[in-house]
Structures are given as C-alpha cells and as structure tokens.
Motif scaffolding. Structure first.
Motif, PDB file in Angstrom:
ATOM      1  N   LEU A 103      24.411  58.332  31.637  1.00 52.95           N
ATOM      2  CA  LEU A 103      23.967  57.533  32.782  1.00 52.95           C
ATOM      3  C   LEU A 103      25.000  56.485  33.179  1.00 52.95           C
ATOM      4  CD1 LEU A 103      20.216  56.979  31.788  1.00 52.95           C
ATOM      5  CD2 LEU A 103      21.143  58.633  33.423  1.00 52.95           C
ATOM      6  N   ALA A 104      25.799  56.053  32.190  1.00 52.89           N
ATOM      7  CA  ALA A 104      26.817  55.036  32.471  1.00 52.89           C
ATOM      8  C   ALA A 104      27.984  55.602  33.267  1.00 52.89           C
ATOM      9  CB  ALA A 104      27.318  54.426  31.164  1.00 52.89           C
ATOM     10  N   CYS A 105      28.033  56.938  33.458  1.00 49.45           N
ATOM     11  CA  CYS A 105      29.110  57.540  34.274  1.00 49.45           C
ATOM     12  C   CYS A 105      29.023  57.089  35.732  1.00 49.45           C
ATOM     13  CB  CYS A 105      29.024  59.058  34.221  1.00 49.45           C
ATOM     14  SG  CYS A 105      29.455  59.782  32.646  1.00 49.45           S
ATOM     15  N   ALA A 106      27.817  56.820  36.193  1.00 50.09           N
ATOM     16  CA  ALA A 106      27.617  56.494  37.608  1.00 50.09           C
ATOM     17  C   ALA A 106      28.056  55.058  37.874  1.00 50.09           C
ATOM     18  CB  ALA A 106      26.162  56.695  37.978  1.00 50.09           C
ATOM     19  N   THR A 107      29.328  54.853  38.044  1.00 53.28           N
ATOM     20  CA  THR A 107      29.888  53.521  38.299  1.00 53.28           C
ATOM     21  C   THR A 107      31.178  53.667  39.087  1.00 53.28           C
ATOM     22  OG1 THR A 107      30.763  51.528  37.238  1.00 53.28           O
ATOM     23  CG2 THR A 107      31.107  53.612  36.099  1.00 53.28           C
ATOM     24  N   ARG A 108      31.549  52.589  39.773  1.00 47.22           N
ATOM     25  CA  ARG A 108      32.824  52.577  40.500  1.00 47.22           C
ATOM     26  C   ARG A 108      33.921  51.917  39.676  1.00 47.22           C
ATOM     27  NH1 ARG A 108      33.563  56.156  43.844  1.00 47.22           N
ATOM     28  NH2 ARG A 108      35.302  54.897  44.677  1.00 47.22           N
ATOM     29  N   SER A 109      33.561  51.388  38.521  1.00 48.66           N
ATOM     30  CA  SER A 109      34.543  50.716  37.673  1.00 48.66           C
ATOM     31  C   SER A 109      35.402  51.757  36.954  1.00 48.66           C
ATOM     32  CB  SER A 109      33.833  49.823  36.646  1.00 48.66           C
ATOM     33  OG  SER A 109      34.765  49.327  35.705  1.00 48.66           O
ATOM     34  N   LEU A 110      36.671  51.711  37.203  1.00 50.11           N
ATOM     35  CA  LEU A 110      37.576  52.672  36.585  1.00 50.11           C
ATOM     36  C   LEU A 110      37.633  52.468  35.072  1.00 50.11           C
ATOM     37  CD1 LEU A 110      39.584  54.964  37.074  1.00 50.11           C
ATOM     38  CD2 LEU A 110      41.382  53.253  37.389  1.00 50.11           C
ATOM     39  N   VAL A 111      37.582  51.219  34.641  1.00 54.18           N
ATOM     40  CA  VAL A 111      37.618  50.936  33.200  1.00 54.18           C
ATOM     41  C   VAL A 111      36.406  51.538  32.506  1.00 54.18           C
ATOM     42  CG1 VAL A 111      37.566  49.102  31.467  1.00 54.18           C
ATOM     43  CG2 VAL A 111      38.954  48.835  33.532  1.00 54.18           C
TER      44      VAL A 111
END
Length: 623
Positions: free
Chosen positions: A58-66
């Motif tokens: 679920l943590a894949c859904a992010t715009r943070s590249l890090v």
C-alpha cells in the motif's frame, strides 16, 4: 533470554504494523516515509519483517521518490517468499512504468525485473519492450539489464520474443552507456553461442566510443573486443592508435585492459614487440609509483610478466623498482623479485648495492629474501660472480638468520660455479661454524653439504663434520640427517683415515633409527652397498650433480601474457586451475552459489561412497 529477544523483535514488528496502518501517520507524508525507512532499516539488519508485506504494498502509492525506492527495495527482497501477494504490486509497477518522470519509470522497471517470481514474467515483457524504446537513456539502460534478469528467470521468454535481436539494435544507440549495457547483456544472453558477434562495423564502433563509457564498462567492453580478429597488420595499427589514449587513463583497470589489447593484437608480430613493450612500460611504471599499495602490488605483477618476457626493455628503468620507506612488506618483496629478473651485466652493480642495504632490515623475512636475491643474481649474471664477496660480508653482521641464509645461498652458488670454491671456501669457514645456526635446519644441511662436496679444500672438514655426527641423535630433521649421511660418505671417499670411525658410528646410529623410516632405509642401503662393492658405492654417492640452471619459464610467461589483466598473473597459474568451470550460461565468470553447492555435495557423496568401498577392502600396513 532467547525467548525474550524473540518477543522484543515481534513487538517491534507489531509496532511498525500499527504505525503503517495508523490514519494519522498516513496523512503525514514525512512521518509515513520515516516509518517505511525504519522497516527497510530493520530488513537490512536481518530482522524478519516479511509479515508487513501487504502494508508495504500500500505504501507504493506515493509521489515521493525516496519512499518508492525504499518500498521497491523491500518488495524485491520479499517477493519470492510472498509470491501470491506480489501480484498486488503489479498494477502499481505498471502504472509507474508509464510515469512522466524517467527516474520513476526506470525504478519501477528495475523493480519489476528484480521480483524474481516466475508467475509474473508475462507482466514484465510489455514494460520491458517499452523501456527499450523509451526516450530516456536511463530507462533504456535499465531495460537492457532487465533483459538479462528476465533471461535468468525464464530463458524461453527471451528467445521466443526476440529480445536478443532488440539488444543487438541497442548497440547502435545514441547513448554510450546504453551501448555498453547492450554489449554486456548480449555477452550474458548469448554465452552459449560464444557471446556477441563482432563484425568489423561493430568492433570499430566500440573502439571509437571507448572513451565515452564509464571506467568499469570500458574494461568490460575491452575484454569483449579481445575476440575481434583484424584482417591485416594495417588494421591492427589502426586499432592500436585508437586504444593508445586509454593507456593515459588514471584508472588502473582501464590501463591494464588497454595493455592487454596491445599484447593480444601484436602477439604474432615479433618485429614490433620491443616497441610495444616500450610503449607499455611508461604508463605501468607511473601507475605502480602513484597508486595505493594494493594496486601497486597488482601492477608490479603485470610489470614482472613483461620483465620475464623481455628484461632488456626495463633494464634502464631498474631504479623504479627500488623500495621506498613507505612500501608495505609484500610490495618490497615483489620489487626484489623484479630486480632479480631486470639485473644484467649493464646494471647489476647498483642493484646488488641496493639489495645489500635491505639485508640489515629489521624485517627478518625481507632480510633473508634480500640475501637470496643477491645469490640469484650471482648465478644469473656471470659478471656478478666477483660480487660474491658481498655475501661473505654478510657473515660479519653476526646475525643468526643472515648467516644461515648466506650459507644456503653459498651452497647454491658453488653448485652452479664449483670452480670458485678454492677462493671462497677458506674465507667462508673462517667466519662460520655449526653453532651459529642451531635453529636453522636448512643452514645445517647446507653446511654439511659444503663439507662433503668440498672437504678436500677444507683442512678441518672431518672435525667439523664429526661434531655434527656426534650430535646426530639430537637432530630431529630428516633432511639434515640424510645430508649428514651423504656428506660423511663423500668425505670418507676423499679422506678415508679421518672419516672411517665417524662413518661407522653414524651408520650404526641411523640404521637403528626406526622413527624416521626414510633415513633408516637410506643408511641401510649405503651400509650394504659398502659391504658388497665399495667401488660401486663410490660411483653412486659421488655421481656428478646436474648443473643449476634458470627454470624455463617461457611457457608460464606466455600463459600470463595471454591472460593479462586477470588473477592468473597474480597467482602465476592458468585460470583453469582456480576457477569453477561454468555451464554455458554464466554471469561474467562468477560462481553460481546453488550450482557450486550441488557440485560440492555431489563430490562429498562420491567421497563417502569411496570410503564405504574402502572399508570393504583389505588394508596393508606399511613397515
């Protein structure tokens, strides 16, 4: 205590799960990223956090590249153990492969290819083909290496979908790093066919673009280019002109790779070998002098290979191999070996003077090695024989190990040049006695050899040898006992009245020795030979020894030149002796752990079978 540690770890994982599912944490991107980072940290520390797989998906859904990098690192690590849940990440990864940011596209593609789940191969193929045609060089590089990962996961997919042909097309890419990756990938994929096909067009393109590649890729591409066969001498010279600038590179691997190309393409051109060696020596000496000690040691081995092939080329540069105060022991030892091979009539005097200075070094092994090197030069260079008085000067240092090593070296020298014994032995025996090297078995054996071989030139030879014979029961080394036996017999045939009783006592002692069987058998053989036929005993024992000659190292040197810039030069043996032979598909000569384990287990089973068979066979006890 173990249970308490397990409970602590389990509580930490549960705490992380609670934080990942906490709505307040999820609404705070920075805090959420910190929790993900902590999960990855525990993973790298060896803590099993695989139970958090669904939460990390679920943590894949992010715009943070890090955060994406951290999550993808976690997923790639636990994908195989959670193959069913890994399917949940495919949609996110495919979506990221179409992102506008090339960094995210490349990261997602690399992660998809690194999942190593056979059931998901079909989902990787389309993003991989799109990546090969991507406008971003970074994505294309990632896609090229993804083809290799896919190849090791399922070879049929690469073959059936003509990915090898796509990789061939990438060789002409406008980005140099993509080209290098394509060459490396094709070497892997086409390993069963001998690697990439090097046409003249492809080879020249790679030669001309060498400077554009990174240092590691330059080394890899140059290893591939070794297979190219120029059509004529003019083409060889054209290639060498292109590669010549790589010899000026600051990276050691690049310089040695270029040097190997020079040696490889001119191996059959004897008329220009001297010019080739002259061209190679300057950059290699520069690297040796300026590089760190470990790199300098490696370069020294390669320079030594050139020296063994053509010592005259580096004869004028011998001072470059003089030891510096800051050199570690292993570098100094190697430099001494190089100086021995560089020495010739035109330069041996300063080399011997330099080595004489090392004899007084506080490092015992280096001092011994310096004495040995002086002796090797005396044997190798006839004009250096006059400098053997330098060896006698070492005896005046009153150092036990220097004295012992000098006696050993003098034995080898006099065996090579027995005519010098008349001048050297009187001076030698004025300065030494057996008591000087009680703890040096090799020196005692050498001392006994000198007394037996040249006893007629030494007035006190029987008495010096008798002192050693009377103490033979305290001698624990079989080599010294055997040498005493040989020397006493030789001296007996030269000076019978003075040695008869001594020889009788020695034979009686040694034939009653049942501990060292080889000494006992040799003494018994000599005793029976003397009783049956003294003249035949004299012929056998006083047989002419073969002269000491330099070993023919031409075959070994040719092997080192063929495998230049490899560990074969460091080990001094062909690579087949210390590498595991791989099946057709391999990764740049690396050992597959699974295959190596199976091979070791199979060998172990065979040994056990042999032991079982041996238990069923009668054994014979050797006397």
């Amino acid at each position: 205590m173990a249970t308490k540690g397990y409970e602590n770890k389990r509580s930490e994982v549960n705490e992380l799960r609670t934080l990942l599912r906490n709505p307040e944490v999820q609404r705070d991107p920075q805090r959420y990223c910190e929790v993900v980072e902590k999960v990855t940290l525990y993973q790298t520390l060896g803590l099993d956090v695989s139970s958090l797989f669904s939460d990390m998906v679920l943590a894949c859904a992010t715009r943070s590249l890090v955060q994406k990098k951290l999550v993808y690192l976690y997923l790639c690590n636990y994908a195989q153990s959670n193959s069913d849940l890994t399917l949940l990440t495919i949609n996110t990864l495919q979506k990221d492969c179409r992102d506008t940011n090339p960094m995210i596209r490349g990261l997602a593609l690399r992660s998809m290819c690194g999942l190593r789940v056979p059931n998901l191969v079909e989902y990787v193929l389309v993003p991989l083909k799109d990546g090969l045609a991507d406008k971003s060089p970074y994505v294309r590089q990632t896609a090229v290496m993804g083809c290799v990962k896919l190849f090791y996961l399922d070879q049929s997919y690469v073959t059936d979908n003509n990915l090898a042909e796509s990789l061939h097309a990438m060789i002409h890419d406008r980005d140099a790093q993509v080209v290098a990756n394509a060459v490396i990938a094709l070497e892997e994929v086409l390993a069963a066919r001998g690697g990439i096909m090097l046409t003249q067009e492809v080879a020249y393109m790679l030669f001309n673009r060498l400077r554009e590649f990174t240092e590691w890729k330059q080394c890899a591409v140059m290893n591939v280019l070794l297979r190219y066969k120029p059509a004529s001498d003019d083409e060889v010279f054209s290639i060498l002109n292109i590669v010549d600038e790589r010899l000026k590179h600051s990276n050691t691997g690049v310089v040695l790779g270029a040097a190997r190309l020079f040696l490889h393409f001119t191996a059959e051109m004897e008329d220009i070998q001297e010019d080739i060696y002259e061209r190679l020596k300057t950059p290699l000496i520069t690297l040796m002098s300026s590089a760190p000690a470990e790199v300098s040691f490696s370069v020294l081995h390669h320079l030594h290979t050139l020296v063994k092939k053509r010592p005259d080329v580096l004869a004028k540069d011998f001072k470059a191999f003089f030891c510096r105060f800051s050199d570690p022991a292993y570098v100094k030892t190697k430099k001494l070996d190089v100086l021995v091979d560089v020495a010739m009539e035109s330069n041996f005097e300063p080399i011997v003077e330099e080595m004489t200075a090392y004899v007084t070094d506080i490092d015992v092994e280096r001092a011994r090695h310096a004495v040995r090197c002086v002796g090797r030069i005396a044997v190798k260079v006839p004009a250096a024989a006059e400098h053997c008085t330098t060896l006698l000067a070492f005896l005046e240092l009153n150092s036990e190990y220097v004295t012992a090593e000098t006696v050993i070296v003098m034995r080898d020298y006099l065996r090579h040049s027995p005519s010098d014994a008349v001048d050297l032995l009187p001076q030698l025996f004025e300065l030494i006695s057996p008591d000087l090297f009680d703890d040096e078995s090799d020196a005692r054996a050498a001392f006994a050899w000198l007394l037996g071989e040249f006893g007629e030139l030494i007035e006190d030879a029987p008495y010096l040898l008798e002192a050693m014979v009377d103490d033979v029961e305290a001698e624990e080394t079989a080599a010294v006992r055997l040498q005493l036996l040989n020397s006493t017999l030789k001296l007996f045939f030269k000076r019978p009245p003075e040695c008869q009783k001594m020889l009788g006592r020695l034979l009686e002692t040694l034939t009653s020795d049942e501990i060292q069987q080889d000494v006992h058998d040799r003494a018994l053989l000599y005793y029976r030979l003397l009783r049956s036929n003294p003249d035949e005993a004299r012929r056998v024992i006083n047989a002419t020894l073969p002269p000491i000659l330099d070993h023919d190292r031409s075959a070994m040197t040719d092997m080192e030149l063929r495998e230049f810039n490899t560990l074969s030069v460091i080990y001094g043996q062909p690579s087949i002796n210390f590498t595991v032979q791989q099946p057709p598909y391999c990764t740049f000569g690396t050992i597959d752990p699974t295959a190596a384990l199976k091979q070791a287990q199979q060998a172990n089973d065979e040994d056990e079978d042999e032991e079982e068979e041996a238990d069923d066979t009668p054994s014979f006890t050797q006397r």
